[in-house]
Design a protein around this motif. Structure first.
Motif, PDB file in Angstrom:
ATOM      1  N   SER A  16      -2.435   6.014  -6.449  1.00  0.00           N
ATOM      2  CA  SER A  16      -1.246   6.628  -6.301  1.00  0.00           C
ATOM      3  C   SER A  16      -0.434   6.781  -4.981  1.00  0.00           C
ATOM      4  CB  SER A  16      -1.115   8.061  -7.116  1.00  0.00           C
ATOM      5  OG  SER A  16      -1.766   8.982  -6.113  1.00  0.00           O
ATOM      6  N   PHE A  17      -1.398   6.978  -3.677  1.00  0.00           N
ATOM      7  CA  PHE A  17      -0.614   7.131  -2.535  1.00  0.00           C
ATOM      8  C   PHE A  17      -0.264   5.633  -2.134  1.00  0.00           C
ATOM      9  CE2 PHE A  17      -2.111   5.982   1.576  1.00  0.00           C
ATOM     10  CZ  PHE A  17      -1.561   6.722   2.324  1.00  0.00           C
ATOM     11  N   VAL A  18      -0.934   4.772  -2.589  1.00  0.00           N
ATOM     12  CA  VAL A  18      -0.534   3.205  -2.233  1.00  0.00           C
ATOM     13  C   VAL A  18       0.856   2.838  -2.839  1.00  0.00           C
ATOM     14  CG1 VAL A  18      -0.982   0.999  -2.356  1.00  0.00           C
ATOM     15  CG2 VAL A  18      -2.869   2.354  -1.714  1.00  0.00           C
ATOM     16  N   VAL A  19       0.787   3.286  -4.225  1.00  0.00           N
ATOM     17  CA  VAL A  19       1.798   2.853  -5.067  1.00  0.00           C
ATOM     18  C   VAL A  19       3.223   3.556  -4.574  1.00  0.00           C
ATOM     19  CG1 VAL A  19       2.899   3.369  -7.348  1.00  0.00           C
ATOM     20  CG2 VAL A  19       0.701   2.468  -7.219  1.00  0.00           C
ATOM     21  N   ILE A  20       3.286   4.737  -4.248  1.00  0.00           N
ATOM     22  CA  ILE A  20       4.229   5.644  -3.797  1.00  0.00           C
ATOM     23  C   ILE A  20       4.718   4.970  -2.486  1.00  0.00           C
ATOM     24  CG2 ILE A  20       4.698   7.903  -2.587  1.00  0.00           C
ATOM     25  CD1 ILE A  20       2.752   9.166  -4.451  1.00  0.00           C
ATOM     26  N   ASN A  21       4.114   4.656  -1.637  1.00  0.00           N
ATOM     27  CA  ASN A  21       4.484   4.190  -0.145  1.00  0.00           C
ATOM     28  C   ASN A  21       4.815   2.622  -0.534  1.00  0.00           C
ATOM     29  OD1 ASN A  21       3.895   6.060   2.176  1.00  0.00           O
ATOM     30  ND2 ASN A  21       2.178   6.158   0.765  1.00  0.00           N
ATOM     31  N   LEU A  22       4.316   1.647  -1.333  1.00  0.00           N
ATOM     32  CA  LEU A  22       4.963   0.564  -1.789  1.00  0.00           C
ATOM     33  C   LEU A  22       6.328   0.765  -2.330  1.00  0.00           C
ATOM     34  CD1 LEU A  22       1.954  -1.347  -2.911  1.00  0.00           C
ATOM     35  CD2 LEU A  22       3.049  -1.938  -0.894  1.00  0.00           C
ATOM     36  N   LYS A  23       6.427   1.607  -3.404  1.00  0.00           N
ATOM     37  CA  LYS A  23       7.891   1.762  -3.807  1.00  0.00           C
ATOM     38  C   LYS A  23       8.753   2.416  -2.928  1.00  0.00           C
ATOM     39  CE  LYS A  23       6.336   2.749  -8.766  1.00  0.00           C
ATOM     40  NZ  LYS A  23       6.026   3.846  -9.812  1.00  0.00           N
ATOM     41  N   ARG A  24       8.228   2.923  -2.045  1.00  0.00           N
ATOM     42  CA  ARG A  24       9.301   3.618  -0.750  1.00  0.00           C
ATOM     43  C   ARG A  24       9.989   2.306  -0.143  1.00  0.00           C
ATOM     44  NH1 ARG A  24       5.897   8.621   1.449  1.00  0.00           N
ATOM     45  NH2 ARG A  24       6.757  10.483  -0.374  1.00  0.00           N
ATOM     46  N   ALA A  25       8.837   1.466   0.266  1.00  0.00           N
ATOM     47  CA  ALA A  25       9.165   0.276   0.745  1.00  0.00           C
ATOM     48  C   ALA A  25       9.912  -0.757   0.019  1.00  0.00           C
ATOM     49  CB  ALA A  25       7.970  -0.517   1.369  1.00  0.00           C
ATOM     50  N   GLY A  26      10.466  -0.399  -1.027  1.00  0.00           N
ATOM     51  CA  GLY A  26      11.233  -1.473  -2.204  1.00  0.00           C
ATOM     52  C   GLY A  26      10.368  -2.412  -2.951  1.00  0.00           C
TER      53      GLY A  26
END
Length: 230
Positions: A16-26
């Motif tokens: 979830s940590f990785v997913v959140i940051n990837l989503k923030r990056a578009g």
């Protein structure tokens, strides 16, 4: 264009940590907790361009096996292995099974996103401005569809391998340092180690050389780097 990234990680909090940051990056993050689930997600989403694969997974299929299976059907997808700091040999093994890069845990969101960005740029292709073909018998490199042939037969390359071969064929006979290769292929923002160059060269020799132990094309320049010999 949707930018899809597969995130294979069995630990839900890390995923979830990785997913959140990837989503923030578009990015559009596709999640999986097991190797089998990851392969199913890829079948459902054939437009996934980059995969993040954790090595240690529950069940019979680890990250290496997932990487091998992806590569068996798709040489174009960018693959980053997620490895624990102590798994030094795992980094090399992951690269030899077809991964393009690895990130050591714990990693910062900025580092991971930079690695994904770099791979995404390569797998995305983009318009080619140079000549469509570079011919250096027995090799023919097509820069429009990013393919390599040896004696008329297609050689399956990852995007990183293609970039290295293109660099070599654009500089025949020139000794290129490991640092030059790293900068040209992985980019100036790459934070990993020089050994990633050596591992990819080893992998390339298996694909290109008649005798990988006695290379005729990718020659080692001891203490410096490599030379493309034609």
């Amino acid at each position: 264009m949707t930018r899809k990234v597969l995130v294979l990680e069995d630990e839900a909090n890390i995923r979830s940590f990785v997913v959140i940051n990837l989503k923030r990056a578009g990015y559009d993050a596709i999640e999986a907790g097991t190797g089998e689930e990851a392969l199913a997600r890829i079948q459902q989403n054939p437009d996934i361009q980059v995969a993040l694969l954790d090595i240690m997974l529950p069940g019979e299929m680890d990250g290496f096996e997932v990487c091998r299976r992806i590569r068996a059907g798709n040489s174009q997808m960018g693959i980053i292995m997620l490895t624990a700091r102590t798994q030094e040999m795992d980094k090399v093994s992951g690269l030899m099974t077809g991964a393009d890069d690895y990130v050591t845990k714990p990693f910062s969101p900025a580092e991971l996103t930079a690695r994904v960005d770099a791979l995404f740029r390569r797998t995305g292709g983009g318009a080619m401005r140079d000549a469509d073909e570079i011919e250096q018998p027995p090799f023919l490199l097509n820069t429009r569809n990013r393919t390599l042939e040896k004696n008329g037969k297609r050689v399956k390359l990852t995007q990183v391998e293609y970039s290295i071969v293109k660099l070599f064929m654009e500089n025949p006979g020139k000794a290129l340092s490991r640092e030059e290769i790293l900068k040209a292929v992985w980019g100036t923002e790459f934070l990993g180690e020089l050994k990633i160059v050596d591992v990819n060269i080893r992998r390339l020799r298996i694909k290109l050389e008649d005798d990988p132990q006695n290379p005729s094309y990718v020659i080692t320049v001891w203490g410096f780097g490599y030379r493309w010999e034609m």
